[in-house]
Design an enzyme around this catalytic site. Sequence first.
Site, mmCIF file in Angstrom:
data_model
loop_
_atom_site.group_PDB
_atom_site.id
_atom_site.type_symbol
_atom_site.label_atom_id
_atom_site.label_comp_id
_atom_site.label_asym_id
_atom_site.label_seq_id
_atom_site.Cartn_x
_atom_site.Cartn_y
_atom_site.Cartn_z
ATOM 1 C CB SER A 72 -2.963 4.728 -9.327
ATOM 2 O OG SER A 72 -3.029 4.151 -7.821
HETATM 3 N N1 SAH Z 1 0.281 4.465 -4.665
HETATM 4 C C1 SAH Z 1 0.763 3.322 -5.354
HETATM 5 C C2 SAH Z 1 -0.368 2.680 -5.849
HETATM 6 C C3 SAH Z 1 -0.553 1.398 -4.903
HETATM 7 S S1 SAH Z 1 -1.817 0.340 -4.850
HETATM 8 C C4 SAH Z 1 1.580 3.592 -6.605
HETATM 9 O O1 SAH Z 1 1.637 4.831 -7.037
HETATM 10 O O2 SAH Z 1 2.090 2.793 -7.296
HETATM 11 C C5 SAH Z 1 -2.206 0.118 -3.106
HETATM 12 C C6 SAH Z 1 -1.148 -0.233 -2.154
HETATM 13 O O3 SAH Z 1 -1.650 -0.102 -0.954
HETATM 14 C C7 SAH Z 1 -0.810 -1.531 -2.489
HETATM 15 O O4 SAH Z 1 0.724 -1.481 -2.596
HETATM 16 C C8 SAH Z 1 -1.024 -2.250 -1.191
HETATM 17 O O5 SAH Z 1 -0.070 -3.201 -0.601
HETATM 18 C C9 SAH Z 1 -1.249 -1.115 -0.141
HETATM 19 N N2 SAH Z 1 -1.971 -1.314 0.932
HETATM 20 C C10 SAH Z 1 -3.174 -2.221 1.205
HETATM 21 N N3 SAH Z 1 -3.694 -1.888 2.295
HETATM 22 C C11 SAH Z 1 -2.880 -1.017 3.068
HETATM 23 C C12 SAH Z 1 -2.789 -0.802 4.541
HETATM 24 N N4 SAH Z 1 -3.515 -1.145 5.381
HETATM 25 N N5 SAH Z 1 -1.868 0.070 4.738
HETATM 26 C C13 SAH Z 1 -0.721 0.450 3.944
HETATM 27 N N6 SAH Z 1 -0.623 0.050 2.576
HETATM 28 C C14 SAH Z 1 -1.759 -0.674 2.345
#
Ligand code: SAH
Length: 224
Positions: A72
């Site tokens: 993000s």
């Molecule tokens: N917090 C992260 C940003 C990740 S983007 C960082 O600091 O890098 C969102 C993430 O949510 C992705 O990696 C995606 O694979 C995950 N995601 C999507 N749906 C999900 C679910 N149902 N349960 C857990 N993770 C999920």
Amino acid sequence: MKSDRDRRVDMLLDDICYEVRETREFTGCSALDPRVLDAMRRVPRHAFVGDQLQDRAYDNHPLPIGYGQTISQPYIVALMTDLIRPRDDAVVLEVGTGSGYQAAILAELVRQVYSLEIVDELAVAARERLQRLGYENVAVRSGNGRLGWPEHAPYDAIVVTAAPTGIPPALIEQLKPGGALVIPVGERIFGQQLLLVSKDLRGRIEETRILPVAFVPLIGEAEG
Ligand code: SAH
């Protein structure tokens, strides 16, 4: 003398503080908690992105981390962290570990972080990365974050970094009375709102709209 990284972090923090001031009418937040800024200064964002993105690691932008996912934007990470008012004795659940960057920021501020990631490869990589960087108070598990992580509930705060179309009920259930959930909600990537959901000591839920945002969707079935 300041290192190149220190200079880039200074510029990033200036940019984040500027953006926080510019958006204060939406968010109700005109300045970040200094503890949150310190955490943003300490966590090496360059360790959370690939070799080809090193020169952009401290830009105030989201960046690709593979599997169609992104780390993000630092301003959003700082704002979401500030919104949950992280206390040093708090236990926090994150949904969407991704690179592990948001988890590391939280780990600098609270007692324990539990983080769920649905893409196995990302969960494994984030777990290894966080271990290598010395974050001993983060546990990463691969699984569907819609269901939360009941074994360690209730949580003082929950941070969701992917957008569902509605708030998953399990996350509300796993929030402690007095706790806060910050979550992007919306049908399409350009119709999302960041919500702050608080549960009062009697268990009543209140939702506040914070800001229009654009997160990747929360995937996986509602039933698990
Ligand atoms: N917090 C992260 C940003 C990740 S983007 C960082 O600091 O890098 C969102 C993430 O949510 C992705 O990696 C995606 O694979 C995950 N995601 C999507 N749906 C999900 C679910 N149902 N349960 C857990 N993770 C999920």
